[in-house]
Design a protein around this motif. Structure first.
Motif, PDB file in Angstrom:
ATOM      1  N   ASP A  72       0.933  -1.257  -0.004  1.00 54.10           N
ATOM      2  CA  ASP A  72       0.168   0.077   0.110  1.00 54.10           C
ATOM      3  C   ASP A  72       0.813   1.231  -0.117  1.00 54.10           C
ATOM      4  O   ASP A  72       1.685   1.433   0.919  1.00 54.10           O
ATOM      5  N   ARG A 107      -6.810   2.431  -4.493  1.00 51.97           N
ATOM      6  CA  ARG A 107      -6.670   1.942  -3.168  1.00 51.97           C
ATOM      7  C   ARG A 107      -7.879   1.203  -2.841  1.00 51.97           C
ATOM      8  O   ARG A 107      -9.048   1.410  -3.087  1.00 51.97           O
ATOM      9  N   THR A 110     -10.661   1.767   1.093  1.00 49.83           N
ATOM     10  CA  THR A 110     -10.312   2.804   1.588  1.00 49.83           C
ATOM     11  C   THR A 110     -11.343   3.591   2.193  1.00 49.83           C
ATOM     12  O   THR A 110     -12.667   3.205   1.945  1.00 49.83           O
ATOM     13  N   ASP A 112     -11.351   6.848   2.495  1.00 52.66           N
ATOM     14  CA  ASP A 112     -10.872   8.343   2.263  1.00 52.66           C
ATOM     15  C   ASP A 112     -11.771   9.185   1.712  1.00 52.66           C
ATOM     16  O   ASP A 112     -11.752  10.523   1.289  1.00 52.66           O
TER      17      ASP A 112
END
Length: 416
Positions: A72, A107, A110, A112
């Motif tokens: 990652d 990602r 995630t 986010d």
């Protein structure tokens, strides 16, 4: 031989109930084996379609450690891997088994992406202009990504239905604003995957393997905005599309080899393709092992059926002792008597095998309809089953046939 076969069918027909009861063990054994093999073959084929074909013939080649572990970039520095030149896409498109490639950042799982108090847990992907077509996405509302989004690094985002529902429950997501790592992005479209190969989800393992990320949601942004979100450049992953699921692993390997040869200089990281065929093969091996075990268990029915055939053939020899004596008295040889009774035993079990195959195929289809187990007809297995049933007849009919061929004609004619 023809005469023996005719006599065998006449004998079976003249004792229909007794013959059927004799064949019952063979029928059950063969039907069990055919049903098991059909269901296991259907299951293994479904495994391959689910694992290899669930992504629409698309796999992702990404940077891993030298041991093959996923990395990652948010938490681990990647060394010795250069940024792929977008012009290399043309070279990769010419590689063996490759239909198309797309440079992406991603990602998985995630958190986010959020809108107000709502957040989306799923995948965030920074894509080039080729990705939506390559990955079989279609726009269901709003618009897709246009050239100006990439050239001007516009902060726009596409959401799938699951992501839109999580971020904007009960609202229209189009023209709404989401924050990705604190950066505002405008939702310009809703997208969904075009399903060409529906994966059957039957348990939690299937759920996590095939569709957990889709269920949790996906957000897609132009790759030119990726560095705005994550503040630094990072190596691309490559989405690879193959002409068919059978070519998927070869296509991924070709792209991985190209990238490692041209963009990897260190030894701590490398590009790796997920070999979905190996994953499918491992699951198929488990299914195959179960097949062998179940077939052996079903074979016990054949053993019981064979003993039943031997028993009834012994009764038949006793019933036809005078007939055997008469034939031997007028010159019939031992091998002729032997052949007659062996043929009768083989015909008896062959008929049982044919009925068992038909019953087994019917059972496998019934299981598919009732409990959803996939099935596939295996012609070699059907042929083998019938041939094996004939072999059972020959093996277990041998002792009665030998006994019949050794009868003394004088004693046989006196038999009451």
């Amino acid at each position: 031989m023809t005469e023996n076969i005719i006599l065998a069918f006449q004998s079976v027909w003249s004792h229909k109930l007794r013959s059927f009861l004799t064949m019952l063990g063979v029928i059950i054994g063969i039907a069990s084996i055919i049903a098991i093999v059909s269901c296991i073959q259907g299951t293994t084929q479904q495994i391959k379609e689910n694992v290899v074909g669930a992504g629409g013939n698309v796999t992702v080649v990404s940077v891993t450690t030298s041991e093959g572990w996923a990395v990652d970039p948010s938490y681990e520095q990647i060394s010795g891997v250069s940024i792929v030149d977008p012009r290399a896409v043309d070279d990769m498109n010419q590689l063996a088994s490759v239909e198309a490639v797309s440079l992406i950042h991603t990602r998985s799982y995630t958190s986010d992406v959020y809108a107000g108090d709502n957040s989306m847990t799923g995948s965030l992907t920074g894509v080039d202009a080729n990705y939506l077509d390559l990955a079989d996405y279609r726009v269901v509302s709003g618009r897709g990504l246009v050239d100006e989004d990439f050239t001007h690094a516009r902060k726009v985002v596409l959401l799938d239905v699951a992501a839109a529902r999580a971020l904007f429950p009960g609202q229209d997501a189009i023209n709404q604003t989401v924050e990705i790592k604190g950066e505002p992005f405008v939702v310009v479209g809703l997208v969904e995957k075009v399903v060409t190969n529906q994966v059957e989800i039957k348990n939690m393992t299937d759920y996590y393997m095939y569709s957990a990320s889709t269920a949790m949601g996906s957000a897609i942004i132009p790759d030119s905005t990726w560095s705005i979100v994550y503040q630094y450049d990072e190596p691309y992953s490559v989405a690879v599309r193959a002409p068919s699921p059978d070519d998927l692993s070869a296509a991924g390997s070709s792209v991985a080899e190209y990238l490692n040869a041209n963009y990897v200089t260190g030894t701590s990281h490398k590009y790796t393709s997920v070999n979905l065929e190996e994953t499918a093969a491992e699951l198929q091996q488990i299914a195959t092992a179960m097949t062998g075990l179940l077939v052996w268990i079903a074979g016990i029915s054949l053993l019981v059926g064979g003993i039943g055939v031997m028993n009834i053939m012994m009764v038949s020899v006793a019933e036809r002792t005078r007939e055997i004596g008469l034939k031997k008295a007028i010159g019939a040889k031992r091998r002729a008597i032997l052949g007659q009774f062996l043929t009768e035993a083989a015909v008896l079990t062959m008929l049982g095998g044919i009925i068992g195959v038909i019953l087994g195929l019917s059972l496998s289809k019934l299981m598919t309809l009732i409990i959803g187990i996939p099935s596939a007809v295996s012609v070699p297995a059907c042929i083998f089953a019938v041939a094996f049933s004939v072999l059972v007849g020959l093996v277990f009919g041998l002792l009665p046939a030998v006994k019949a061929s050794r009868l003394n004609p004088i004693e046989a004619l006196r038999y009451e």
